[in-house]
Scaffold this motif. Structure first.
Motif: not given
Length: 172
Positions: A72-90
């Protein structure tokens, strides 16, 4: 529950054909839990990680991350989630080659509009946590593969994410 996936399907369109990648995946994880997603090449591990990391959306099914329905999230909401709730190690680290280790770790804090002084303090602390307090001014080409991976880990943890995703974490 930090994340819950139910009946996840993912398919890609390839020409006129629909190619199924994930079929009816159920998965949940509690906060503080460590989980490894393993399987043979082509089994959908990366696709599943991309969905969990909010880089892609499922075709069908439900996905809740920290109580939020991701579909149900918009692209902007998903960006905020990626920024604030998820850490990535590629796997390939994605470090900025002309920036110091410190600047690479500060980057997500910059996007989060953290004030400069706090940004520097938090980045220095994250680099210290991964044993690189003595390498803050080094650029990626001056670091070993393992040290670059630790810079990527420091960058992933600097925002204190709820979820840390690592692609091929034992690569270096």
């Amino acid at each position: 529950m930090i994340l819950e996936l139910k009946g996840i399907y993912k398919e890609y369109q390839q020409g006129k054909m629909k190619v199924p990648v994930l079929k009816n995946v159920d998965f949940s994880m509690e906060e503080g839990e460590y989980v490894a997603i393993m399987g043979p090449s082509g089994s959908g591990k990366t696709t599943l990680m991309n969905i969990i990391g909010c880089l892609d959306k499922q075709t069908e099914g439900t996905f809740f991350l920290d109580g939020v329905d991701i579909k149900a999230c918009s692209e902007n909401e998903m960006s905020d989630i990626r920024l604030n709730k998820i850490g990535f190690v590629f796997q390939s680290f994605h470090l900025l080659p002309k920036q110091s280790a410190l600047a690479n770790v500060e980057m997500p804090l910059n996007y989060a509009r953290v004030p400069k002084k706090e940004r520097r303090e938090r980045a220095l602390k994250a680099l210290d946590r991964v044993g690189l307090a003595d390498r803050v001014d080094f650029k990626p080409n001056q670091l070993s593969g393992g040290q670059m991976q630790r810079v990527a880990i420091a960058r992933a943890i600097v925002n204190n994410p709820k979820l840390l995703l690592a692609d091929e974490p034992t690569g270096a």
